[in-house]
Motif scaffolding. Structure first.
Motif, PDB file in Angstrom:
ATOM      1  N   LYS A   3      19.065  15.207  74.087  1.00  0.00           N
ATOM      2  CA  LYS A   3      18.490  16.540  74.242  1.00  0.00           C
ATOM      3  C   LYS A   3      19.328  17.619  73.570  1.00  0.00           C
ATOM      4  O   LYS A   3      18.836  18.714  73.293  1.00  0.00           O
ATOM      5  CB  LYS A   3      18.316  16.856  75.726  1.00  0.00           C
ATOM      6  CG  LYS A   3      17.294  15.970  76.422  1.00  0.00           C
ATOM      7  CD  LYS A   3      17.140  16.353  77.873  1.00  0.00           C
ATOM      8  CE  LYS A   3      16.128  15.442  78.567  1.00  0.00           C
ATOM      9  NZ  LYS A   3      15.940  15.814  79.995  1.00  0.00           N
ATOM     10  N   PHE A 213       9.091  26.407  71.939  1.00  0.00           N
ATOM     11  CA  PHE A 213       9.408  26.331  73.374  1.00  0.00           C
ATOM     12  C   PHE A 213       8.454  25.378  74.086  1.00  0.00           C
ATOM     13  O   PHE A 213       8.883  24.496  74.845  1.00  0.00           O
ATOM     14  CB  PHE A 213       9.322  27.732  73.990  1.00  0.00           C
ATOM     15  CG  PHE A 213       9.635  27.791  75.461  1.00  0.00           C
ATOM     16  CD1 PHE A 213      10.898  28.131  75.904  1.00  0.00           C
ATOM     17  CD2 PHE A 213       8.654  27.507  76.411  1.00  0.00           C
ATOM     18  CE1 PHE A 213      11.190  28.189  77.260  1.00  0.00           C
ATOM     19  CE2 PHE A 213       8.934  27.555  77.760  1.00  0.00           C
ATOM     20  CZ  PHE A 213      10.209  27.893  78.187  1.00  0.00           C
ATOM     21  N   ARG A 214       7.162  25.534  73.833  1.00  0.00           N
ATOM     22  CA  ARG A 214       6.155  24.690  74.495  1.00  0.00           C
ATOM     23  C   ARG A 214       6.296  23.228  74.087  1.00  0.00           C
ATOM     24  O   ARG A 214       6.122  22.322  74.911  1.00  0.00           O
ATOM     25  CB  ARG A 214       4.744  25.198  74.158  1.00  0.00           C
ATOM     26  CG  ARG A 214       4.402  26.554  74.769  1.00  0.00           C
ATOM     27  CD  ARG A 214       2.933  26.869  74.630  1.00  0.00           C
ATOM     28  NE  ARG A 214       2.529  27.039  73.247  1.00  0.00           N
ATOM     29  CZ  ARG A 214       2.495  28.219  72.619  1.00  0.00           C
ATOM     30  NH1 ARG A 214       2.862  29.321  73.249  1.00  0.00           N
ATOM     31  NH2 ARG A 214       2.104  28.307  71.358  1.00  0.00           N
ATOM     32  N   LYS A 217       9.296  21.698  75.804  1.00  0.00           N
ATOM     33  CA  LYS A 217       8.968  21.483  77.221  1.00  0.00           C
ATOM     34  C   LYS A 217       8.081  20.268  77.401  1.00  0.00           C
ATOM     35  O   LYS A 217       8.315  19.431  78.288  1.00  0.00           O
ATOM     36  CB  LYS A 217       8.291  22.729  77.787  1.00  0.00           C
ATOM     37  CG  LYS A 217       7.990  22.639  79.279  1.00  0.00           C
ATOM     38  CD  LYS A 217       7.371  23.935  79.788  1.00  0.00           C
ATOM     39  CE  LYS A 217       7.097  23.847  81.284  1.00  0.00           C
ATOM     40  NZ  LYS A 217       6.489  25.112  81.801  1.00  0.00           N
ATOM     41  N   ASN A 220      10.093  17.185  77.023  1.00  0.00           N
ATOM     42  CA  ASN A 220      11.302  17.133  77.853  1.00  0.00           C
ATOM     43  C   ASN A 220      12.558  17.093  76.979  1.00  0.00           C
ATOM     44  O   ASN A 220      13.429  16.242  77.145  1.00  0.00           O
ATOM     45  CB  ASN A 220      11.265  15.919  78.790  1.00  0.00           C
ATOM     46  CG  ASN A 220      12.342  15.968  79.864  1.00  0.00           C
ATOM     47  OD1 ASN A 220      12.799  17.043  80.246  1.00  0.00           O
ATOM     48  ND2 ASN A 220      12.749  14.803  80.329  1.00  0.00           N
ATOM     49  N   PHE A 222      14.520  20.096  76.138  1.00  0.00           N
ATOM     50  CA  PHE A 222      15.399  21.258  76.230  1.00  0.00           C
ATOM     51  C   PHE A 222      16.865  20.825  76.295  1.00  0.00           C
ATOM     52  O   PHE A 222      17.206  19.865  76.991  1.00  0.00           O
ATOM     53  CB  PHE A 222      15.083  22.089  77.473  1.00  0.00           C
ATOM     54  CG  PHE A 222      13.828  22.903  77.375  1.00  0.00           C
ATOM     55  CD1 PHE A 222      13.647  23.799  76.337  1.00  0.00           C
ATOM     56  CD2 PHE A 222      12.832  22.789  78.332  1.00  0.00           C
ATOM     57  CE1 PHE A 222      12.486  24.560  76.245  1.00  0.00           C
ATOM     58  CE2 PHE A 222      11.677  23.535  78.253  1.00  0.00           C
ATOM     59  CZ  PHE A 222      11.501  24.431  77.205  1.00  0.00           C
TER      60      PHE A 222
END
Length: 262
Positions: A3, A213-214, A217, A220, A222
């Motif tokens: 991540k 951003f979307r 998200k 998963n 971030f």
């Protein structure tokens, strides 16, 4: 996938830093790699096949250098190569075109203008996608062949820059209530555009950051680290010209800038 891997952002040259600025503002903890293909700019004069080949090399470079998501921060490249890259990329791809179309506040305007590279305008992609959302919206598109190369070389170096810009923008009827900037280079000369166009200016950079951003998200992805992310810059052409212009726009010193041959 880790991540804390990077968000990769690429453009034909300098323009994508306008998108990078919005991404880093919305997602300050994310690490970002920016690639500007300054050796091959502008893309707007190339064929679809040429653009796809250039973009594929860039995507492979970004993936190899630890990217978890890639943003095509170039309208021309997004139109020419998004579908192709989406099929071959092992990681999510975000294209600026969808973000730009979504940045328009629908049921607000009756007429809008669009300025972009000749490739972007001649593709007809924007009117097609916009009409899917509002078939009654009247659209005027103007291809601006000279703007991107002038911005790359240094907008302020051209004494006739405002005359050239006005020639393009005045081709759009005064009845147009908004102007969509369909090239990520154009926010770099936003003040001059505002002096000529009297309506609203639509810059899709912020909406593109929201799409990033979307996408993070949904996948998963971030970065869990609670610290400011690092930003590295790579160019295929002249480092000094890019660094000077990018620093002026971003408002900070760029220390991690590398020239690569891909």
């Amino acid at each position: 996938m880790n991540k804390d891997y990077n968000i990769g952002v690429f453009d034909s040259g300098l323009g994508g830093i306008t998108v990078l600025k919005e991404i880093s503002r919305l997602l300050p903890n994310e690490n970002i790699i920016y690639f500007g293909d300054t050796k091959n700019v502008p893309y707007g004069e190339k064929t679809k096949e040429e653009i796809q080949a250039l973009c594929e090399r860039i995507v492979r470079f970004l993936f190899t250098n630890g990217c978890k998501l890639i943003v095509i921060a170039c309208n021309t490249a997004s139109i020419a190569a998004y579908e192709y890259l989406h099929k071959i990329s092992p990681i999510p791809i975000v294209g600026i075109i969808n973000s730009a179309v979504d940045s328009i506040p629908y049921n607000t305007y009756k007429e809008i203008g669009i300025i972009g590279t000749p490739f972007t305008v001649n593709s007809g992609e924007y009117p097609r996608k916009i009409k899917e959302k509002d078939e009654n919206l009247k659209i005027y598109s103007v291809g601006c062949e000279k703007l991107c190369p002038m911005i790359e070389k240094g907008w302020e170096n051209f004494s006739d820059r405002r005359v050239i810009l006005a020639d393009y923008i005045t081709r759009i009827p005064k009845s147009a209530e908004a102007l969509l900037l369909a090239c990520t280079h154009y926010p770099l000369i936003l003040n001059d555009i505002k002096d000529i166009f009297e309506g609203d200016i639509l810059d899709p950079g912020e909406e593109c950051a929201r799409e990033v951003f979307r996408t993070l998200k949904a996948n998963n992805l971030f970065n869990p680290k609670n610290e400011k992310g690092k930003i590295e810059f790579y160019v295929s052409g002249d480092k000094e010209i890019f660094q000077k212009k990018a620093q002026e726009f971003l408002g900070y010193e760029i220390t991690r800038l590398f020239k690569v041959n891909i």
